[in-house]
Design a protein around this motif. Structure first.
Motif, PDB file in Angstrom:
ATOM      1  N   LEU A 215       0.713  -1.151  -0.131  1.00  0.00           N
ATOM      2  CA  LEU A 215       0.385   0.024   0.575  1.00  0.00           C
ATOM      3  C   LEU A 215       0.987   1.129   0.249  1.00  0.00           C
ATOM      4  N   SER A 216       2.280   1.463   0.552  1.00  0.00           N
ATOM      5  CA  SER A 216       2.747   2.135   0.311  1.00  0.00           C
ATOM      6  C   SER A 216       3.519   2.494  -0.611  1.00  0.00           C
ATOM      7  N   GLY A 217       3.326   1.675  -1.567  1.00  0.00           N
ATOM      8  CA  GLY A 217       3.925   1.900  -3.362  1.00  0.00           C
ATOM      9  C   GLY A 217       5.018   0.597  -2.970  1.00  0.00           C
ATOM     10  N   SER A 218       6.148   0.579  -1.953  1.00  0.00           N
ATOM     11  CA  SER A 218       6.623  -0.303  -2.521  1.00  0.00           C
ATOM     12  C   SER A 218       6.629  -1.560  -2.214  1.00  0.00           C
ATOM     13  N   LYS A 219       7.857  -2.609  -2.672  1.00  0.00           N
ATOM     14  CA  LYS A 219       7.870  -3.991  -3.084  1.00  0.00           C
ATOM     15  C   LYS A 219       8.548  -4.301  -2.470  1.00  0.00           C
ATOM     16  N   VAL A 220       6.915  -6.282  -2.796  1.00  0.00           N
ATOM     17  CA  VAL A 220       7.910  -7.027  -1.225  1.00  0.00           C
ATOM     18  C   VAL A 220       7.690  -8.491  -2.318  1.00  0.00           C
ATOM     19  N   LEU A 221       8.662  -9.821  -2.220  1.00  0.00           N
ATOM     20  CA  LEU A 221       8.757 -10.398  -3.035  1.00  0.00           C
ATOM     21  C   LEU A 221       8.248 -11.727  -1.503  1.00  0.00           C
ATOM     22  N   LEU A 222       7.073 -12.659  -2.062  1.00  0.00           N
ATOM     23  CA  LEU A 222       6.920 -13.442  -1.174  1.00  0.00           C
ATOM     24  C   LEU A 222       6.626 -15.075  -2.047  1.00  0.00           C
ATOM     25  N   LEU A 223       6.819 -15.426  -0.690  1.00  0.00           N
ATOM     26  CA  LEU A 223       7.503 -17.217  -1.661  1.00  0.00           C
ATOM     27  C   LEU A 223       6.054 -17.971  -0.551  1.00  0.00           C
ATOM     28  N   ARG A 224       5.162 -19.226  -1.317  1.00  0.00           N
ATOM     29  CA  ARG A 224       4.945 -20.164  -1.207  1.00  0.00           C
ATOM     30  C   ARG A 224       5.074 -21.425  -0.617  1.00  0.00           C
ATOM     31  N   ILE A 225       5.174 -21.582   0.844  1.00  0.00           N
ATOM     32  CA  ILE A 225       6.915 -22.883   0.948  1.00  0.00           C
ATOM     33  C   ILE A 225       4.917 -23.924   1.432  1.00  0.00           C
ATOM     34  N   ARG A 226       5.674 -25.213   0.819  1.00  0.00           N
ATOM     35  CA  ARG A 226       5.288 -26.336   0.831  1.00  0.00           C
ATOM     36  C   ARG A 226       5.476 -27.390   2.495  1.00  0.00           C
ATOM     37  N   ASN A 227       5.411 -28.016   3.147  1.00  0.00           N
ATOM     38  CA  ASN A 227       5.623 -28.815   4.224  1.00  0.00           C
ATOM     39  C   ASN A 227       5.116 -30.319   3.447  1.00  0.00           C
ATOM     40  N   PRO A 228       6.136 -30.850   3.739  1.00  0.00           N
ATOM     41  CA  PRO A 228       5.854 -32.526   3.372  1.00  0.00           C
ATOM     42  C   PRO A 228       5.693 -32.955   4.208  1.00  0.00           C
ATOM     43  N   TRP A 229       5.432 -32.196   5.952  1.00  0.00           N
ATOM     44  CA  TRP A 229       4.514 -32.787   6.894  1.00  0.00           C
ATOM     45  C   TRP A 229       3.159 -32.613   6.312  1.00  0.00           C
ATOM     46  N   GLY A 230       2.204 -31.943   6.178  1.00  0.00           N
ATOM     47  CA  GLY A 230       1.254 -31.579   5.123  1.00  0.00           C
ATOM     48  C   GLY A 230       1.044 -30.973   6.146  1.00  0.00           C
ATOM     49  N   ARG A 231       1.634 -30.076   7.751  1.00  0.00           N
ATOM     50  CA  ARG A 231       0.602 -29.014   7.933  1.00  0.00           C
ATOM     51  C   ARG A 231       1.040 -27.871   8.090  1.00  0.00           C
ATOM     52  N   CYS A 232       0.461 -27.165   8.897  1.00  0.00           N
ATOM     53  CA  CYS A 232       1.793 -25.508   9.111  1.00  0.00           C
ATOM     54  C   CYS A 232       1.947 -24.876  10.583  1.00  0.00           C
ATOM     55  N   CYS A 233       3.843 -25.124  10.931  1.00  0.00           N
ATOM     56  CA  CYS A 233       4.147 -24.983  11.148  1.00  0.00           C
ATOM     57  C   CYS A 233       5.096 -23.479  11.816  1.00  0.00           C
ATOM     58  N   TRP A 234       4.527 -22.513  10.719  1.00  0.00           N
ATOM     59  CA  TRP A 234       5.377 -20.751  11.211  1.00  0.00           C
ATOM     60  C   TRP A 234       4.156 -20.398  11.568  1.00  0.00           C
ATOM     61  N   GLY A 235       5.386 -19.281  12.307  1.00  0.00           N
ATOM     62  CA  GLY A 235       4.463 -18.585  12.750  1.00  0.00           C
ATOM     63  C   GLY A 235       5.294 -17.131  12.279  1.00  0.00           C
ATOM     64  N   GLY A 236       5.317 -17.007  11.211  1.00  0.00           N
ATOM     65  CA  GLY A 236       6.375 -15.942  10.380  1.00  0.00           C
ATOM     66  C   GLY A 236       5.036 -14.340  10.563  1.00  0.00           C
ATOM     67  N   ALA A 237       4.959 -13.721   9.839  1.00  0.00           N
ATOM     68  CA  ALA A 237       4.260 -12.301   9.263  1.00  0.00           C
ATOM     69  C   ALA A 237       2.594 -12.571   9.013  1.00  0.00           C
ATOM     70  N   TRP A 238       2.536 -13.431   7.818  1.00  0.00           N
ATOM     71  CA  TRP A 238       2.443 -13.998   6.174  1.00  0.00           C
ATOM     72  C   TRP A 238       1.634 -15.347   6.854  1.00  0.00           C
ATOM     73  N   ILE A 239       1.138 -15.638   8.127  1.00  0.00           N
ATOM     74  CA  ILE A 239       0.094 -16.687   8.474  1.00  0.00           C
ATOM     75  C   ILE A 239      -0.841 -16.509   8.784  1.00  0.00           C
ATOM     76  N   GLY A 240      -1.402 -16.912   8.282  1.00  0.00           N
ATOM     77  CA  GLY A 240      -2.877 -16.443   8.670  1.00  0.00           C
ATOM     78  C   GLY A 240      -3.181 -15.081   8.656  1.00  0.00           C
ATOM     79  N   SER A 241      -4.117 -14.794  10.166  1.00  0.00           N
ATOM     80  CA  SER A 241      -4.361 -12.977   9.648  1.00  0.00           C
ATOM     81  C   SER A 241      -2.968 -12.576  10.017  1.00  0.00           C
ATOM     82  N   GLY A 242      -1.757 -12.980   9.443  1.00  0.00           N
ATOM     83  CA  GLY A 242      -1.167 -12.223  10.053  1.00  0.00           C
ATOM     84  C   GLY A 242      -0.892 -10.293   9.494  1.00  0.00           C
ATOM     85  N   VAL A 243       0.378  -9.901  10.654  1.00  0.00           N
ATOM     86  CA  VAL A 243       0.528  -8.265   9.977  1.00  0.00           C
ATOM     87  C   VAL A 243       1.143  -7.996   8.986  1.00  0.00           C
TER      88      VAL A 243
END
Length: 668
Positions: free
Chosen positions: A254-282
């Motif tokens: 929204l500020s006009g800058s660029k951000v690169l996002l990567l979609r990562i798959r865990n072979p366990w088949g479940r989410c185990c990440w607590g970063g800024a872009w998980i679910g409704s992250g900031v």
């Protein structure tokens, strides 16, 4: 055989694989991994005994993806994910139209195909799968009715000898086995602190991944990331785990800058990440709601979005598999060019013969050598792939060979590949090896395969693959992929020569010749036609070598069967003038002078040899049969002792690769 098995195929018994039976022999090799605690708990069931309507693939692509079980083979499962992106490769590994469980032709067997040392190898298995409490205990699909992953895993385990052998490995190896292509590994850490010697101009491998580099091929290449320690954002991962990069996109905030996002798959088949872009992250608050909704809709079970900073800080390295076109051609990840020309040749390092070690060793020049001819300027990828070390050769039941001298990585030697450009095919090997190569791999590395990349001008190039330690034995495969026309060939095997000694370094040249009736078959010195024999000029330049024993060794080998040999021998004459050996000017032989050295009498044998001490000067070797007009082909080997300067370069040994494995608690 169960009665149910007979009923399923109209009374005919279902296939049972005796080479990879449904018992502990197929599960365990030495019971050294955590799955050893499962002994006695595993039963074997066919898919129709696990669910009502089994199928190989699920209709929904997300439900066809892999889900890791109790086996630490995330490295293999990450490679399997790539097959779902490439229908041609999936059909190659899992040939289509095989009878499934609802087909009257079904007989309980499936065939798979893996790339091994340059060739595609068929592996047939039965469909009895290891289970605990009637559920698959190792890998499976998100769909409980899809079995392609479980069956593929079993076939790969058979190829290695047991399921336990799949515990811990490299994504790069599995990708090559499933695609037959090339793979490169890059570090996400900082560049190495240790400086390279100034005199060593070897090409340095890229140490940090530049995602922009992969942008032209990002929808086609296979990308996996791995961690060797517990990342801050992935507290559940623990050590040594591999994940798949499904895609990456550039977003405008929204500020006009660029951000690169990567979609990562865990072979366990479940989410185990607590970063800024998980679910409704900031992180999502910085992107417009429409983009947020679109990206979040792409996330399947076990997947999560990360930004580039999270990605680079939380993972240790990245594995990139080269795209493969529908026609089977490799596509460069550097330029996007199709590499439509390819060659491969097998070779071997043999102790005491062709295992010369690194450039630090005086025996380096004895390593196998290959000619690469580049016909026009183009992009080139060269790979050196070594065979895994096994204790025996029994098919599908191989045992790793222990090597006390290589405790760092018991399955592989530390290997490297060096390349020199030569102006012409006749050159001084010793002088060339004192110069830095025009290209090489980063350092000697304990990896199955190392890759060299470059843009090459037309001409001839000499390739020398080597192990770090002299005398280290292994088989290997040299592969060349290029955008322009090239040819690759091994230097001809030398004739048997005098026994190797430890009295310094020797430079050996090999010459092919022939005695032709009526032209070059002049016979011995007893005949006036002796001077019609082929002549091979050479020079002795190193005066210091004369004071320490023999400095010239010559072997003559005739190419005829033992039952039809000619008596052969040779003479060495001193010439009247000095000559640079690379030049083709004529020499004057003193025909009224005796030879300075002779290998006589002529003998009925394949090889005759002579060692002597010659003073600096120009000489010519004249090989002959005893009688004139005896036709035959021959090889002449000439070894001269030299005092080679120490190479102003220190070959370095790379760190052992970290094998990726993890045990995952099976979710019901």
């Amino acid at each position: 055989m169960k009665e149910a098995d007979r009923a399923e195929c109209g009374g005919e018994a279902l296939f049972e694989d005796l080479d990879f039976p449904a018992n502990d022999r197929s599960l365990f090799s030495d019971s050294s991994t955590p799955i050893a605690r499962l002994q006695g708990e595993i039963s074997w069931r066919r898919p129709q005994e696990i669910c009502q309507s089994p199928a190989l693939l699920a209709d929904n692509i997300n439900l066809a993806h892999v889900k890791q079980g109790l086996l630490g083979d995330c490295w293999f499962l990450c490679a399997c994910t790539f097959l779902l992106k490439n229908k041609r490769l999936l059909n190659k590994v899992l040939p289509p139209d095989q009878p499934q469980w609802d087909d009257s032709r079904y007989r309980g067997s499936f065939q798979f195909c893996f790339w091994q040392q340059g060739h595609w190898t068929d592996v047939t298995i039965d469909d009895r799968l290891p289970c605990i409490n009637s559920a698959l205990c190792f890998s499976r699909c998100h769909s409980p009715t899809a079995f392609w992953v479980a069956l593929l895993e079993k076939a790969y385990a058979k190829l290695h000898g047991s399921y336990e052998r799949l515990w811990a490995g490299q994504v790069s190896e599995a990708l090559v086995d499933l695609t037959g292509g090339l793979v490169e590994r890059w570090s996400l850490g900082e560049s190495e602190d240790e400086p390279r010697p100034e005199q060593d101009s070897d090409q340095v491998r890229r140490r940090r991944l530049d995602l922009n580099l992969l942008d032209p091929v990002k929808d086609e290449c296979a990308v996996s990331c791995s961690t060797h320690s517990s990342p801050g954002g992935a507290s559940e991962l623990g050590q040594y785990h591999a994940l798949t990069v499904m895609e990456w996109v550039d977003m405008k905030t929204l500020s006009g800058s660029k951000v690169l996002l990567l979609r990562i798959r865990n072979p366990w088949g479940r989410c185990c990440w607590g970063g800024a872009w998980i679910g409704s992250g900031v992180g999502w608050t910085s992107v417009d709601p429409v983009s947020t909704s679109d990206l979040q809709a792409r996330v399947a079970e076990g997947e999560v979005w990360l930004d580039e900073n999270e990605f680079l800080s939380q993972f240790d390295d990245v594995t990139v598999g080269y795209p493969i076109s529908d026609e089977g051609h490799l596509k460069s990840i550097y330029t996007g060019n199709l590499l439509t020309h390819n060659h491969q040749l097998a070779g071997r390092w043999i102790k005491g013969h062709s295992a010369g070690g690194s450039r630090n060793s005086s025996s380096y020049s004895s390593n196998p050598k290959f000619w690469l001819k580049v016909c026009e300027r183009g992009e080139l990828l060269m790979s050196l792939l070594q065979h895994r070390k096994w204790r025996n050769t029994e098919k599908y039941a191989q045992t790793p060979q222990e090597d006390s001298k290589n405790s760092t990585h018991q399955h592989y030697q530390a290997i490297a590949l060096h390349m020199w450009k030569v102006e012409k095919r006749r050159f001084n090997l010793s002088r060339m090896l004192n110069k830095p190569p025009c290209a090489s791999t980063h350092c000697h590395a304990y990896e199955r395969e190392v890759v060299l990349h470059g843009q090459l001008e037309p001409g001839y190039y000499l390739l020398i693959p080597s192990t770090y330690q002299p005398g280290a034995e292994a088989r290997f495969l040299i592969r060349a992929f290029s955008s322009s026309s090239t040819s690759l060939c091994a230097l001809k095997s030398p004739a048997p020569s005098l026994p190797l000694t430890t009295d310094g370094e020797w430079e050996t040249s090999y010459y092919q010749g022939s005695w032709v009736e009526g032209r070059t078959a002049g016979g011995s010195r007893n005949f006036l036609s002796h001077w019609q024999n082929p002549c091979f000029p050479f020079t002795v330049c190193d005066a210091s070598a004369v004071t320490s024993g023999d400095n010239v060794r010559v072997t003559l080998h005739q190419s005829r069967p033992d039952t039809d040999l000619h008596p052969i021998g040779f003479h060495i004459y001193k010439c009247l003038c000095m000559q640079v050996p690379e030049e083709e000017s004529e020499q004057t032989l003193p025909r009224d002078e005796d030879p300075v050295a002779s290998c006589v009498p002529h003998c009925y044998t394949q090889n005759v040899s002579l060692a002597c001490c010659l003073s600096p000067g120009a000489y010519t070797i004249v090989p002959s049969t005893y009688q004139p007009d005896c036709s035959a082909n021959f090889t002449l080997s000439l070894a001269r002792r030299i005092h080679r300067k120490v190479v102003k370069s220190q070959e370095r040994l790379g760190n052992a690769i970290q094998e990726i494995s993890h045990i995952s608690v099976m979710q019901s």
